[in-house]
Design a protein around this motif. Structure first.
Motif, PDB file in Angstrom:
ATOM      1  N   ARG A   1      54.058  37.078  20.403  1.00  8.20           N
ATOM      2  CA  ARG A   1      54.398  35.656  20.219  1.00  8.20           C
ATOM      3  C   ARG A   1      53.210  34.781  20.603  1.00  8.20           C
ATOM      4  NH1 ARG A   1      60.351  34.456  20.280  1.00  8.20           N
ATOM      5  NH2 ARG A   1      59.620  32.330  20.518  1.00  8.20           N
TER       6      ARG A   1
ATOM      7  N   ARG B   1      69.837  44.180  21.230  1.00  8.78           N
ATOM      8  CA  ARG B   1      69.788  45.392  22.053  1.00  8.78           C
ATOM      9  C   ARG B   1      70.699  46.458  21.474  1.00  8.78           C
ATOM     10  NH1 ARG B   1      65.401  45.319  25.621  1.00  8.78           N
ATOM     11  NH2 ARG B   1      64.998  43.090  25.733  1.00  8.78           N
TER      12      ARG B   1
ATOM     13  N   ARG C   1      65.574  34.357  18.644  1.00 11.29           N
ATOM     14  CA  ARG C   1      66.487  33.831  19.646  1.00 11.29           C
ATOM     15  C   ARG C   1      66.219  32.343  19.827  1.00 11.29           C
ATOM     16  NH1 ARG C   1      66.963  31.945  24.252  1.00 11.29           N
ATOM     17  NH2 ARG C   1      68.766  32.318  25.553  1.00 11.29           N
TER      18      ARG C   1
ATOM     19  N   PHE D   1      56.383  35.164  14.467  1.00 12.56           N
ATOM     20  CA  PHE D   1      56.974  35.613  15.732  1.00 12.56           C
ATOM     21  C   PHE D   1      57.282  34.460  16.678  1.00 12.56           C
ATOM     22  CE2 PHE D   1      54.123  39.463  14.880  1.00 12.56           C
ATOM     23  CZ  PHE D   1      55.093  40.054  14.112  1.00 12.56           C
TER      24      PHE D   1
ATOM     25  N   PHE E   1      69.175  48.070  18.550  1.00 15.78           N
ATOM     26  CA  PHE E   1      68.059  48.891  19.005  1.00 15.78           C
ATOM     27  C   PHE E   1      68.555  50.236  19.534  1.00 15.78           C
ATOM     28  CE2 PHE E   1      64.335  49.722  21.778  1.00 15.78           C
ATOM     29  CZ  PHE E   1      63.367  49.634  20.794  1.00 15.78           C
TER      30      PHE E   1
ATOM     31  N   SER F   1      66.708  45.068  14.300  1.00 11.78           N
ATOM     32  CA  SER F   1      66.887  45.111  15.755  1.00 11.78           C
ATOM     33  C   SER F   1      65.772  44.348  16.440  1.00 11.78           C
ATOM     34  CB  SER F   1      66.920  46.555  16.243  1.00 11.78           C
ATOM     35  OG  SER F   1      65.621  47.084  16.247  1.00 11.78           O
ATOM     36  N   GLY F   2      64.581  44.410  15.880  1.00 13.12           N
ATOM     37  CA  GLY F   2      63.507  43.660  16.510  1.00 13.12           C
ATOM     38  C   GLY F   2      63.487  42.250  15.976  1.00 13.12           C
ATOM     39  N   GLY F   3      63.832  42.175  14.705  1.00 17.59           N
ATOM     40  CA  GLY F   3      63.711  40.892  14.047  1.00 17.59           C
ATOM     41  C   GLY F   3      64.496  39.815  14.732  1.00 17.59           C
TER      42      GLY F   3
ATOM     43  N   LEU G   1      66.059  49.072  12.061  1.00 18.02           N
ATOM     44  CA  LEU G   1      65.048  48.932  13.097  1.00 18.02           C
ATOM     45  C   LEU G   1      64.411  47.553  12.992  1.00 18.02           C
ATOM     46  CD1 LEU G   1      63.620  50.257  15.390  1.00 18.02           C
ATOM     47  CD2 LEU G   1      61.950  51.161  13.812  1.00 18.02           C
TER      48      LEU G   1
ATOM     49  N   TYR H   1      58.911  46.433  18.531  1.00 20.20           N
ATOM     50  CA  TYR H   1      60.231  45.886  18.855  1.00 20.20           C
ATOM     51  C   TYR H   1      60.698  46.372  20.200  1.00 20.20           C
ATOM     52  CZ  TYR H   1      60.331  44.836  13.861  1.00 20.20           C
ATOM     53  OH  TYR H   1      60.049  44.376  12.611  1.00 20.20           O
ATOM     54  N   PRO H   2      61.572  45.616  20.887  1.00 17.06           N
ATOM     55  CA  PRO H   2      61.962  44.255  20.547  1.00 17.06           C
ATOM     56  C   PRO H   2      60.913  43.236  20.981  1.00 17.06           C
ATOM     57  CG  PRO H   2      63.193  45.039  22.453  1.00 17.06           C
ATOM     58  CD  PRO H   2      62.260  46.127  22.072  1.00 17.06           C
ATOM     59  N   ILE H   3      60.761  42.186  20.197  1.00 16.19           N
ATOM     60  CA  ILE H   3      59.811  41.122  20.524  1.00 16.19           C
ATOM     61  C   ILE H   3      60.516  40.154  21.461  1.00 16.19           C
ATOM     62  CG2 ILE H   3      58.353  39.304  19.589  1.00 16.19           C
ATOM     63  CD1 ILE H   3      58.305  40.909  16.957  1.00 16.19           C
ATOM     64  N   ASP H   4      60.121  40.218  22.716  1.00 10.91           N
ATOM     65  CA  ASP H   4      60.884  39.595  23.788  1.00 10.91           C
ATOM     66  C   ASP H   4      60.521  38.119  23.947  1.00 10.91           C
ATOM     67  OD1 ASP H   4      62.490  39.306  25.953  1.00 10.91           O
ATOM     68  OD2 ASP H   4      61.116  40.256  27.374  1.00 10.91           O
ATOM     69  N   LYS H   5      61.525  37.268  23.901  1.00 12.26           N
ATOM     70  CA  LYS H   5      61.242  35.845  24.104  1.00 12.26           C
ATOM     71  C   LYS H   5      61.278  35.479  25.580  1.00 12.26           C
ATOM     72  CE  LYS H   5      62.275  31.200  22.529  1.00 12.26           C
ATOM     73  NZ  LYS H   5      63.027  30.352  21.602  1.00 12.26           N
TER      74      LYS H   5
ATOM     75  N   SER I   1      65.282  39.536  17.685  1.00 17.71           N
ATOM     76  CA  SER I   1      64.720  39.099  18.963  1.00 17.71           C
ATOM     77  C   SER I   1      63.782  37.946  18.747  1.00 17.71           C
ATOM     78  CB  SER I   1      63.904  40.208  19.612  1.00 17.71           C
ATOM     79  OG  SER I   1      64.624  41.374  19.627  1.00 17.71           O
ATOM     80  N   GLY I   2      63.107  37.998  17.623  1.00 20.57           N
ATOM     81  CA  GLY I   2      62.144  36.955  17.344  1.00 20.57           C
ATOM     82  C   GLY I   2      62.809  35.623  17.075  1.00 20.57           C
TER      83      GLY I   2
END
Lengths: 282, 386
Positions: free
Chosen positions: B276, A189, A281, B43, A192, A274-276, A271, B265-269, A278-279
């Motif tokens: 995903r 976050r 977690r 993903f 981001f 920041s998204g990466g 960027l 983004y963000p790719i939310d889990k 999240s993938g």
């Protein structure tokens, strides 16, 4: 833990001696520390025009808004925490500029609670630059990463509206508690928000993780001495100063190129990261 | 899935077993071996596989019970299973508490005064324990079992509907997922925030797996095995792989246009991002296509370790969570160099296999001594109860 112990020990001895000889703990002490990080880990992605203007005007006021990890405990803690080192490093690199760094570090504060103090910080320090360190408390309390991001975003917007440059600083890398505090969502976050608001971020997590892996600091060592903590803070202060000077230089360069061309400092990789993350977690 | 009725589909066991290994590896922080896990190539990650297969096998096993013995008996068995998972979760929580209490007593470093705040809950064990029993306090990496418990607890009426109006059940699942995303529905956590795996979102994969098990697979089979589906899946997996590469090789970032990046983004889990789900579906399409149910390799001794782990998924999952704690503990206490990371990773998987083999052996001797007395789980085509 076995790794590089003799090296680290001798390093700390050397540092202790240096500190003893110069109690102010200026950048001279930090110069002997192997603070280096791989290219691109600490890098200004966006220009910082307000800082550039303040440096030109020879007076730079900075506020550090943060939680407990923005300070060191103990009698010498104040001088040896990274805000003090940051001030020293900035002064050393821009001689003739009156640099003042005012810490607003309060333990156990979440991003939302800090955001509520922004008015106080702006009125008190009248800063040109705010370094906002946050995330750990939110992660420990399990505050929704989304809520964290919203508070951060609101705060940055408010600071920018007040004509302040911002640097966001994320969490410390802490090997001992790594399996107990889930940081990923908060790291994401923050990256981001930094990107969306075009503010620079100081990736303290990546910096410290790099130091730990390359053996510069043994961050899983148990100790009640403050020496290693002080060295880590000294390095952080120095790298932070480098980032800020870089950001100011970007602004100066952009201004020199003429107002027609918008400064193009954004690193797209931010960027992606920041998204990466999240993938990934856990 | 051309299998004779009643024959065990070993693919479910195999891939659930593999998913359990990957989850274990992913739970060890700063572990070089976890670079091999699928989350670094796309993903989705092993959690999607685990939840989908669990839904599939649960519907297979309890769907049959419900058809043969009725709603009440099947419902009671499902709830008993949910209770077992709950007990397993609390057992793991005890181990976690012991570890965290030890670290809080033994670790001290002025650099990490702030991080020590994570031990604060030890000061009021009464509150913490109650919140843990209510599944509101969930330490890091202990989110999957609570998700599983809630999914099982809500499962009986879903199976009932699946047996009568499968399409309606599927529409309900998708609708709940959409509503959860649209209206931000999630369960609360302690001390703040919400569940890291939103059960209202993640039920999509569980429900879809269940739908597939009770006839859905045959209905979508022709499409899943069609050339179009395979081509689409390959393209999507490649695209996802390229995107993921840019997370690690910044120089390649321009591959992803900024507009797409901002949308993506963000790719939310937490809420099981659609990207995903799509990634999981693509993997599933290729699996169905290239690993047929009657593939002889499924019975080879080389894959046997993964298969038996998948057949004892609850026990092996719990063991994996514990072993991940233990592995991290060893890394912090002894050394966290790459050799140790590899050693603890391999050791962990070996222990998981050994435990699964032991349980398979127990099951075998129990089955033999009981004779033909009803031992339903042993003969379940879909393997053990999920």
């Amino acid at each position: 833990m076995m790794r590089a112990v003799p090296f680290a020990t001798s390093l700390m001895l050397a540092l202790a001696m240096l500190l003893a000889s110069s109690p102010v703990g200026t950048a001279v002490a930090a110069d002997d520390l192997p603070c280096e990080v791989p290219d691109g880990v600490v890098q200004a992605a966006f220009p910082m025009p307000h800082v550039a203007a303040a440096i030109a005007a020879k007076k730079l006021d900075v506020a550090v808004l943060g939680s407990a990890s923005s300070a060191l405990v103990g009698p010498t803690g104040m001088a040896r925490g990274y805000p003090g080192r940051f001030e020293a490093a900035l002064s050393a690199q821009r001689p003739g500029v009156a640099v003042r760094v005012v810490p607003y570090a309060k333990s156990r504060q979440s991003a939302a609670e800090m955001e509520a103090r922004i008015g106080e910080v702006l009125a008190g320090a009248k800063p040109t630059l705010v370094v906002w360190q946050t995330g750990t408390v939110d992660a420990i309390r399990g505050i929704d990463p989304e809520e964290f991001g919203t508070a951060l975003d609101r705060g940055v917007e408010r600071l920018q509206a007040a004509g302040v440059d911002v640097v966001l600083m994320n969490m410390q890398f802490s090997p001992r508690t790594e399996s107990m505090i889930a940081l990923d969502g908060y790291l994401d976050r923050m990256r981001f928000v930094a990107l969306q608001r075009s503010v620079n971020s100081f990736d303290r997590f990546a910096v410290m993780k790099g130091w730990h892996e390359s053996g510069v600091f043994d961050l899983s060592a148990a100790t009640n001495k403050i020496d290693m903590a002080a060295s880590v803070h000294a390095c952080i202060g120095r790298l932070l100063a480098r980032l800020v000077i870089e950001g100011a230089d970007l602004a100066t360069a952009a201004a020199a190129e003429g107002a027609g061309k918008p400064p193009d400092g954004a690193r797209p990789s931010d960027l992606a990261r920041s998204g990466g993350q999240s993938g990934v977690r856990k | 899935m051309p299998l004779a009725a009643g024959e065990r589909d070993l693919r479910l066991d195999l891939f659930r077993g593999l998913a359990l290994w990957l989850i274990f590896l992913d739970h060890i922080p700063s572990n070089v071996v976890s670079w091999l896990t699928i989350r670094n190539f796309g993903f989705s990650d092993a959690t999607e596989i685990f939840v989908f297969i669990s839904g599939y096998t649960a519907a297979y096993v309890y769907g049959r019970t419900m058809r043969e013995r009725g709603f009440v008996v099947a419902g009671a068995r499902i709830l008993r299973r949910a209770w077992q998972v709950y007990v397993a979760h609390i057992f793991l929580f005890c181990i976690y508490m012991a570890e965290i209490a030890y670290v809080s007593r033994s670790f001290e470093n002025p650099l990490y005064a702030e991080e020590m705040g994570v031990f604060d809950f030890l000061r009021q064990p009464d509150v913490t324990l109650i919140q843990a029993l209510l599944l509101k306090f969930k330490p890091a990496n202990m989110d999957v079992l609570p998700l599983y418990i809630t999914l099982l607890a809500a499962f009986p009426p879903f199976v009932w509907l699946l047996l009568r109006r499968p399409t309606l059940a599927l529409v309900g699942t998708v609708g709940l997922y959409a509503a959860a995303l649209e209206l931000d529905i999630n369960l609360p956590s302690y001390p703040s925030g919400h569940w890291a795996f939103n059960p209202f979102a993640w039920q999509l994969l569980f429900g879809f797996g269940a739908w597939c098990a009770l006839g859905g697979a045959e209905r979508i089979g022709p499409f899943v095995r069609s050339r179009t589906a395979v081509v689409l899946a390959v393209l999507y997996l490649l695209a996802a792989f390229l995107v993921v590469l840019t997370w690690y090789v910044p120089a390649w970032t321009p591959i992803v246009p900024t507009k797409i990046a901002e949308w993506m983004y963000p790719i939310d889990k937490t809420n099981l991002d659609g990207l995903r789900v799509a990634h999981f579906f693509a993997l599933a399409v290729l699996t169905v296509r290239f690993v047929p149910a009657d593939w002889p390799g499924l019975r080879s001794p080389w894959l046997r370790p993964a298969v038996i782990c998948g057949q004892h998924s609850l026990e092996i999952f719990c063991l994996g969570v514990f072993l991940a704690f233990a592995a991290h503990f060893v890394m912090v206490e002894v050394s966290d160099g790459i050799p140790i990371q590899i050693v603890v990773s391999v050791m962990g998987i070996v222990l998981m296999i050994a435990a699964a083999a032991l349980m398979a052996w127990y099951k075998a001797i129990e089955g033999r001594s009981r004779g033909s007395r009803s031992a339903p789980p042993r003969t379940d085509p879909a393997g053990s109860p999920p």
